[in-house]
Write an enzyme that holds these catalytic residues in place. Structure first.
Site, PDB file in Angstrom:
ATOM      1  N   ASP A  78       0.856  -1.191   0.000  1.00  0.00           N
ATOM      2  CA  ASP A  78       0.000   0.000   0.000  1.00  0.00           C
ATOM      3  C   ASP A  78       0.888   1.235   0.000  1.00  0.00           C
ATOM      4  O   ASP A  78       2.103   1.131   0.168  1.00  0.00           O
ATOM      5  CB  ASP A  78      -1.013  -0.007   1.149  1.00  0.00           C
ATOM      6  CG  ASP A  78      -0.377  -0.019   2.530  1.00  0.00           C
ATOM      7  OD1 ASP A  78      -1.117  -0.002   3.505  1.00  0.00           O
ATOM      8  OD2 ASP A  78       0.867  -0.056   2.648  1.00  0.00           O
ATOM      9  N   TYR A  80       2.949   4.736   0.786  1.00  0.00           N
ATOM     10  CA  TYR A  80       3.623   5.258   1.973  1.00  0.00           C
ATOM     11  C   TYR A  80       2.628   6.069   2.789  1.00  0.00           C
ATOM     12  O   TYR A  80       1.768   6.766   2.239  1.00  0.00           O
ATOM     13  CB  TYR A  80       4.802   6.138   1.573  1.00  0.00           C
ATOM     14  CG  TYR A  80       5.931   5.403   0.882  1.00  0.00           C
ATOM     15  CD1 TYR A  80       6.608   4.363   1.514  1.00  0.00           C
ATOM     16  CD2 TYR A  80       6.349   5.767  -0.394  1.00  0.00           C
ATOM     17  CE1 TYR A  80       7.658   3.702   0.885  1.00  0.00           C
ATOM     18  CE2 TYR A  80       7.401   5.114  -1.025  1.00  0.00           C
ATOM     19  CZ  TYR A  80       8.053   4.080  -0.382  1.00  0.00           C
ATOM     20  OH  TYR A  80       9.084   3.433  -1.008  1.00  0.00           O
ATOM     21  N   PHE A  91       6.487   2.157  -4.320  1.00  0.00           N
ATOM     22  CA  PHE A  91       7.869   2.376  -3.892  1.00  0.00           C
ATOM     23  C   PHE A  91       8.404   3.773  -4.207  1.00  0.00           C
ATOM     24  O   PHE A  91       9.490   4.130  -3.764  1.00  0.00           O
ATOM     25  CB  PHE A  91       8.816   1.313  -4.487  1.00  0.00           C
ATOM     26  CG  PHE A  91       8.548  -0.078  -3.984  1.00  0.00           C
ATOM     27  CD1 PHE A  91       8.924  -0.451  -2.698  1.00  0.00           C
ATOM     28  CD2 PHE A  91       7.916  -1.007  -4.783  1.00  0.00           C
ATOM     29  CE1 PHE A  91       8.675  -1.734  -2.222  1.00  0.00           C
ATOM     30  CE2 PHE A  91       7.660  -2.295  -4.325  1.00  0.00           C
ATOM     31  CZ  PHE A  91       8.037  -2.654  -3.044  1.00  0.00           C
ATOM     32  N   HIS A 212      11.138  -8.974   0.176  1.00  0.00           N
ATOM     33  CA  HIS A 212      10.817  -7.548   0.105  1.00  0.00           C
ATOM     34  C   HIS A 212      12.090  -6.731   0.345  1.00  0.00           C
ATOM     35  O   HIS A 212      12.972  -7.146   1.109  1.00  0.00           O
ATOM     36  CB  HIS A 212       9.764  -7.221   1.169  1.00  0.00           C
ATOM     37  CG  HIS A 212       9.113  -5.895   0.999  1.00  0.00           C
ATOM     38  ND1 HIS A 212       9.684  -4.722   1.458  1.00  0.00           N
ATOM     39  CD2 HIS A 212       7.945  -5.550   0.409  1.00  0.00           C
ATOM     40  CE1 HIS A 212       8.884  -3.712   1.164  1.00  0.00           C
ATOM     41  NE2 HIS A 212       7.825  -4.183   0.524  1.00  0.00           N
TER      42      HIS A 212
END
Length: 254
Positions: A78, A80, A91, A212
């Site tokens: 989701d 930031y 990202f 991740h």
């Protein structure tokens, strides 16, 4: 940091949010569905309650990267959840915002692979911090979060409210195309999509999986993100299929 009203979602008006023409039928079908209507009711209620919600343009990835141009898909969870960070691309952060640790690790891996000379080359444009990945999106890298909104300081606060129904359909639409495409699935959350992609049965695709890029997992086995070589692998795949490679190093820098 003082929050500018332009940095957050002002209202639930998805029909007014720019979307590339070839994404529109899918998006409109979702908005008219029960899941879409329930999501709209939820977000309207949260905004009415005063919840600060990001990003200001939830469909920005679908505006900058038309379905017909998708060559690489990078899946996030989701947006930031800090003031001014989210810009509607997984990202990516707006220019001038300090890149969060996951994004810095992405840049470290790019530097390790030789796709850039150094992390500093990616982070600076003169005196301007630059963590924006808009240039990737403009080349056909779909930077898609599975949930497209979040509340200030509350990660995953809009998870399970309906966004995932839409984003799975978006992933399916990419996988159904005959054009070559690379899916980069980082972390267990994104990797849940691998079975959906493979069920489509498309021939010209590659699924790359690693941990991740978060500092908590980037160096851990079984598939450390640092050392995954995904950016070079993606370009090698595109070259083998006669496609123009992605220029990972130049996202708006001069």
């Amino acid at each position: 940091m003082l929050l500018d009203a332009a940095d957050r979602l002002q209202a639930w008006n998805p029909q007014d949010w720019p979307v590339a023409a070839d994404w529109k039928p899918l998006v409109q079908a979702f908005l008219a569905s029960e899941a879409g209507e329930n999501l709209g009711s939820f977000i309207r209620a949260r905004l009415a309650a005063g919840a600060t919600t990001y990003p200001p343009h939830p469909f920005r990835a679908l505006d900058l990267t038309p379905l017909s141009s998708v060559k690489v898909v990078i899946v996030g969870q989701d947006p930031y959840h800090g003031p001014g960070q989210a810009e509607g691309l997984a990202f990516s952060v707006a220019p001038g915002i300090r890149p969060p640790p996951s994004l810095r690790n992405i840049f470290k891996e790019l530097a390790r692979e030789g796709a850039v000379q150094s992390v500093g080359d990616l982070l600076t444009n003169g005196l301007q911090i630059n963590g924006s990945l808009v240039h990737w999106a403009q080349q056909g890298v779909l930077l898609l979060n599975t949930c497209l909104t979040v509340e200030d300081g509350l990660p995953s606060s809009h998870a399970g409210q309906g966004w995932e129904v839409l984003t799975v359909e978006l992933i399916k639409a990419v996988a159904c195309r005959s054009e070559p495409v690379v899916f980069m699935l980082w972390g267990a959350h994104a990797q849940k999509l691998a079975s959906i992609i493979r069920q489509i049965g498309a021939k010209n695709y590659e699924v790359l999986m690693a941990n991740h890029p978060s500092p908590l997992s980037a160096l851990r086995p079984p598939q450390p993100f640092i050392g995954c070589n995904h950016f070079n692998q993606a370009n090698d795949f595109l070259s083998r299929h006669g496609c123009v490679q992605i220029s990972w190093h130049n996202h708006g820098l001069t």
